[in-house]
Design a protein around this motif. Sequence first.
Motif, PDB file in Angstrom:
ATOM      1  N   GLN A   1       0.839  -1.205   0.000  1.00 32.72           N
ATOM      2  CA  GLN A   1       0.000   0.000   0.000  1.00 32.72           C
ATOM      3  C   GLN A   1       0.873   1.254   0.000  1.00 32.72           C
ATOM      4  O   GLN A   1       2.047   1.226   0.370  1.00 32.72           O
ATOM      5  N   ASP A   2       0.271   2.327  -0.429  1.00 29.52           N
ATOM      6  CA  ASP A   2       0.905   3.646  -0.396  1.00 29.52           C
ATOM      7  C   ASP A   2       1.487   3.884   1.006  1.00 29.52           C
ATOM      8  O   ASP A   2       0.789   3.724   2.006  1.00 29.52           O
ATOM      9  N   GLY A   3       2.784   4.229   1.048  1.00 31.18           N
ATOM     10  CA  GLY A   3       3.443   4.469   2.316  1.00 31.18           C
ATOM     11  C   GLY A   3       4.134   3.257   2.890  1.00 31.18           C
ATOM     12  O   GLY A   3       4.845   3.364   3.904  1.00 31.18           O
ATOM     13  N   GLY A   4       3.968   2.098   2.270  1.00 30.21           N
ATOM     14  CA  GLY A   4       4.564   0.876   2.761  1.00 30.21           C
ATOM     15  C   GLY A   4       6.030   0.724   2.400  1.00 30.21           C
ATOM     16  O   GLY A   4       6.636   1.615   1.783  1.00 30.21           O
ATOM     17  N   SER A   5       6.581  -0.417   2.789  1.00 27.66           N
ATOM     18  CA  SER A   5       7.996  -0.691   2.547  1.00 27.66           C
ATOM     19  C   SER A   5       8.164  -2.058   1.895  1.00 27.66           C
ATOM     20  O   SER A   5       7.318  -2.943   2.047  1.00 27.66           O
ATOM     21  N   LEU A   6       9.290  -2.198   1.217  1.00 26.37           N
ATOM     22  CA  LEU A   6       9.613  -3.445   0.545  1.00 26.37           C
ATOM     23  C   LEU A   6      11.120  -3.500   0.384  1.00 26.37           C
ATOM     24  O   LEU A   6      11.766  -2.454   0.205  1.00 26.37           O
ATOM     25  N   ARG A   7      11.699  -4.685   0.457  1.00 26.26           N
ATOM     26  CA  ARG A   7      13.129  -4.832   0.203  1.00 26.26           C
ATOM     27  C   ARG A   7      13.347  -5.793  -0.958  1.00 26.26           C
ATOM     28  O   ARG A   7      12.873  -6.926  -0.923  1.00 26.26           O
ATOM     29  N   LEU A   8      14.065  -5.323  -1.940  1.00 24.50           N
ATOM     30  CA  LEU A   8      14.455  -6.155  -3.067  1.00 24.50           C
ATOM     31  C   LEU A   8      15.866  -6.681  -2.855  1.00 24.50           C
ATOM     32  O   LEU A   8      16.702  -6.005  -2.272  1.00 24.50           O
ATOM     33  N   SER A   9      16.090  -7.877  -3.370  1.00 28.03           N
ATOM     34  CA  SER A   9      17.422  -8.477  -3.340  1.00 28.03           C
ATOM     35  C   SER A   9      17.822  -8.875  -4.751  1.00 28.03           C
ATOM     36  O   SER A   9      16.969  -9.179  -5.587  1.00 28.03           O
ATOM     37  N   CYS A  10      19.102  -8.887  -4.984  1.00 26.16           N
ATOM     38  CA  CYS A  10      19.634  -9.327  -6.273  1.00 26.16           C
ATOM     39  C   CYS A  10      20.858 -10.180  -5.987  1.00 26.16           C
ATOM     40  O   CYS A  10      21.879  -9.670  -5.504  1.00 26.16           O
ATOM     41  N   ALA A  11      20.740 -11.462  -6.269  1.00 24.95           N
ATOM     42  CA  ALA A  11      21.828 -12.395  -6.029  1.00 24.95           C
ATOM     43  C   ALA A  11      22.624 -12.591  -7.310  1.00 24.95           C
ATOM     44  O   ALA A  11      22.048 -12.810  -8.385  1.00 24.95           O
ATOM     45  N   ALA A  12      23.932 -12.523  -7.180  1.00 25.99           N
ATOM     46  CA  ALA A  12      24.811 -12.667  -8.326  1.00 25.99           C
ATOM     47  C   ALA A  12      25.575 -13.973  -8.271  1.00 25.99           C
ATOM     48  O   ALA A  12      25.928 -14.465  -7.193  1.00 25.99           O
ATOM     49  N   SER A  13      25.850 -14.518  -9.423  1.00 29.63           N
ATOM     50  CA  SER A  13      26.691 -15.709  -9.526  1.00 29.63           C
ATOM     51  C   SER A  13      27.566 -15.561 -10.753  1.00 29.63           C
ATOM     52  O   SER A  13      27.295 -14.762 -11.651  1.00 29.63           O
ATOM     53  N   GLY A  14      28.622 -16.332 -10.768  1.00 32.57           N
ATOM     54  CA  GLY A  14      29.555 -16.233 -11.878  1.00 32.57           C
ATOM     55  C   GLY A  14      30.841 -15.589 -11.420  1.00 32.57           C
ATOM     56  O   GLY A  14      31.444 -16.016 -10.452  1.00 32.57           O
ATOM     57  N   ARG A  15      31.226 -14.513 -12.061  1.00 32.16           N
ATOM     58  CA  ARG A  15      32.482 -13.863 -11.726  1.00 32.16           C
ATOM     59  C   ARG A  15      32.390 -13.139 -10.385  1.00 32.16           C
ATOM     60  O   ARG A  15      31.326 -12.950  -9.835  1.00 32.16           O
ATOM     61  N   THR A  16      33.502 -12.728  -9.865  1.00 35.90           N
ATOM     62  CA  THR A  16      33.592 -12.147  -8.537  1.00 35.90           C
ATOM     63  C   THR A  16      32.696 -10.928  -8.401  1.00 35.90           C
ATOM     64  O   THR A  16      32.860  -9.928  -9.098  1.00 35.90           O
ATOM     65  N   PHE A  17      31.757 -11.035  -7.484  1.00 38.47           N
ATOM     66  CA  PHE A  17      30.755  -9.995  -7.289  1.00 38.47           C
ATOM     67  C   PHE A  17      31.392  -8.667  -6.931  1.00 38.47           C
ATOM     68  O   PHE A  17      30.969  -7.605  -7.405  1.00 38.47           O
ATOM     69  N   SER A  18      32.423  -8.711  -6.126  1.00 38.29           N
ATOM     70  CA  SER A  18      33.049  -7.478  -5.652  1.00 38.29           C
ATOM     71  C   SER A  18      33.800  -6.731  -6.751  1.00 38.29           C
ATOM     72  O   SER A  18      34.295  -5.631  -6.527  1.00 38.29           O
ATOM     73  N   SER A  19      33.860  -7.308  -7.937  1.00 35.44           N
ATOM     74  CA  SER A  19      34.500  -6.642  -9.065  1.00 35.44           C
ATOM     75  C   SER A  19      33.563  -5.682  -9.771  1.00 35.44           C
ATOM     76  O   SER A  19      33.996  -4.943 -10.669  1.00 35.44           O
ATOM     77  N   TYR A  20      32.287  -5.667  -9.383  1.00 37.37           N
ATOM     78  CA  TYR A  20      31.279  -4.915 -10.116  1.00 37.37           C
ATOM     79  C   TYR A  20      30.596  -3.871  -9.255  1.00 37.37           C
ATOM     80  O   TYR A  20      30.212  -4.144  -8.110  1.00 37.37           O
TER      81      TYR A  20
END
Length: 127
Positions: free
Chosen positions: A13-32
């Motif tokens: 609802q209007d005023g609410g909250s949500l958290r999105l996640s994005c999981a990475a795989s493959g090459r080193t995540f910390s490189s991006y």
Amino acid sequence: QVQLVESGAGLVQDGGSLRLSCAASGRTFSSYAMGWFRQAPGKEREFVATISRSGGNTYYSGSVKGRFTISRDNAKSTVYLQMNSLKPEDTAVYYCAAASFEYSDYVSPHLYEYDYWGQGTQVTVSS
């Protein structure tokens, strides 16, 4: 190659909250550096937020600054988007993306600088 998978879709609802996640795989995540973008029906994809490789630098679009927070956990190869005070105009498909920049603290709001994209996750905010 980097594979990105978003999660956290929802209807709030209007005023609410949500958290999105994005999981990475493959090459080193910390490189991006990582970014969040969104696309509403009938509109072009637009920049939302970005975070540098180290996590030390972030940048937001004016429409979400102060309401959304981007963060990353390099140990978990995951980037997050915490969305508070959501508005109906935030309704869109949200995409995460990865970019390889030379400098560890560099960030960019430009779509064309991102090399890898997730499939998107739907966020709907009802009034």
